[in-house]
Write an enzyme that holds these catalytic residues in place. Sequence first.
Site, PDB file in Angstrom:
ATOM      1  N   TYR A 135       0.559  -1.301   0.169  1.00 50.89           N
ATOM      2  CA  TYR A 135      -0.039  -0.105  -0.353  1.00 50.89           C
ATOM      3  C   TYR A 135       0.514   1.266   0.024  1.00 50.89           C
ATOM      4  O   TYR A 135       2.156   1.298   0.938  1.00 50.89           O
ATOM      5  CB  TYR A 135      -1.236   0.063   1.240  1.00 50.89           C
ATOM      6  CG  TYR A 135      -1.991  -1.127   1.538  1.00 50.89           C
ATOM      7  CD1 TYR A 135      -3.354  -1.010   1.031  1.00 50.89           C
ATOM      8  CD2 TYR A 135      -1.600  -2.423   1.899  1.00 50.89           C
ATOM      9  CE1 TYR A 135      -4.083  -2.316   0.877  1.00 50.89           C
ATOM     10  CE2 TYR A 135      -2.277  -3.281   2.120  1.00 50.89           C
ATOM     11  CZ  TYR A 135      -3.690  -3.711   1.703  1.00 50.89           C
ATOM     12  OH  TYR A 135      -4.465  -4.639   1.794  1.00 50.89           O
ATOM     13  N   HIS A 175      -5.964   2.078  -0.926  1.00 48.84           N
ATOM     14  CA  HIS A 175      -6.022   0.303  -1.939  1.00 48.84           C
ATOM     15  C   HIS A 175      -4.270   0.173  -2.470  1.00 48.84           C
ATOM     16  O   HIS A 175      -3.462   0.524  -2.523  1.00 48.84           O
ATOM     17  CB  HIS A 175      -7.149   0.232  -3.137  1.00 48.84           C
ATOM     18  CG  HIS A 175      -8.259   0.643  -2.838  1.00 48.84           C
ATOM     19  ND1 HIS A 175      -9.558  -0.234  -1.431  1.00 48.84           N
ATOM     20  CD2 HIS A 175      -9.222   1.546  -3.003  1.00 48.84           C
ATOM     21  CE1 HIS A 175     -10.562  -0.119  -1.856  1.00 48.84           C
ATOM     22  NE2 HIS A 175      -9.901   1.130  -2.346  1.00 48.84           N
ATOM     23  N   LYS A 223      -5.120  -4.923  -9.327  1.00 49.62           N
ATOM     24  CA  LYS A 223      -3.700  -4.501  -8.929  1.00 49.62           C
ATOM     25  C   LYS A 223      -2.624  -4.755  -9.308  1.00 49.62           C
ATOM     26  O   LYS A 223      -3.072  -5.533 -10.718  1.00 49.62           O
ATOM     27  CB  LYS A 223      -3.311  -5.604  -7.808  1.00 49.62           C
ATOM     28  CG  LYS A 223      -4.579  -5.046  -6.524  1.00 49.62           C
ATOM     29  CD  LYS A 223      -3.828  -5.150  -4.843  1.00 49.62           C
ATOM     30  CE  LYS A 223      -5.743  -4.959  -4.510  1.00 49.62           C
ATOM     31  NZ  LYS A 223      -6.368  -3.753  -4.637  1.00 49.62           N
TER      32      LYS A 223
END
Length: 288
Positions: free
Chosen positions: A225, A233, A264
């Site tokens: 993070y 997020h 991601k």
Amino acid sequence: MITLSVCNGEVFVWNASDWLELRENHRIVGNLIGCLPSLPRQDSFRGLPLVLLPEEATLLIEKNIAKLVSYTSVSEQNAIKAKENFNAYKEKIKQEQIAYYEEERKKQVESMIDRIIEGKRRKFSSLKGKKDQDNSSGNKTELGIDREAILKGELEKASNIPMTNTLVQTFTGDVWSTDSVNDYVEWTFPKRKEEKLRYLTFKDLWEKGYYITSGQKFGGDFLVYPGDPVKFHAQFIVVCLDMQTKLTASDIITYGRLGSSTRKTVAIASLERNSSITYQSLSWAEMN
């Protein structure tokens, strides 16, 4: 220095101030596994203790931020003295709360006694009728109502508090077993080659200023993070692989789909010969 408690090979933080310092000042998140004292039957919000990843514990020890201790009394059976101390403390807390409640209840009753008597008089009148009112003596026991008796009766109710209604002290440490603290805890992590890779990856990301948590729920080793996970997020899913590991086409597709479905970037971390960590990212390429 922060004290970390070791039990059955896992590292715990029991003190709330230590938990706050680790998160705010050292970017150590851990995982809360306890229940909240006021809401014990839910699992949406967790409380202390905080269990740390072995990588987190090793980093704190290496940086001289924390030390490991263990409590020999935890593994002792029939700790009669500890039970007696706890029961005595619990009874003391109960009596203190009852005394405070009685004092507050007395103030409330005395301020409302006239209204209580008036209410009882109305109830008495509705049950007995006008005849009983005409035969009343007209003094303080009028209509069978005694001011002092009512006051005494209301105050006696304060002493009938069930144990389940008293507040319970939530301990953030071992209160009575300080004499059984072992400051010489053997900590062998990282020991294996894959553990060394995981730790060096965690340490490298931490030193770059990231917050890191376990990535197990996303199929990786770590989630990375840019700030506190409460506010941000995760940007990366980090997978730790040996430099000599051969990735098949299926592996590459799997990691690519993982990053695409979770929005991601999947980063593969490997250890170079000079003990530095190198990263390779995987993402889908746009096709025209």
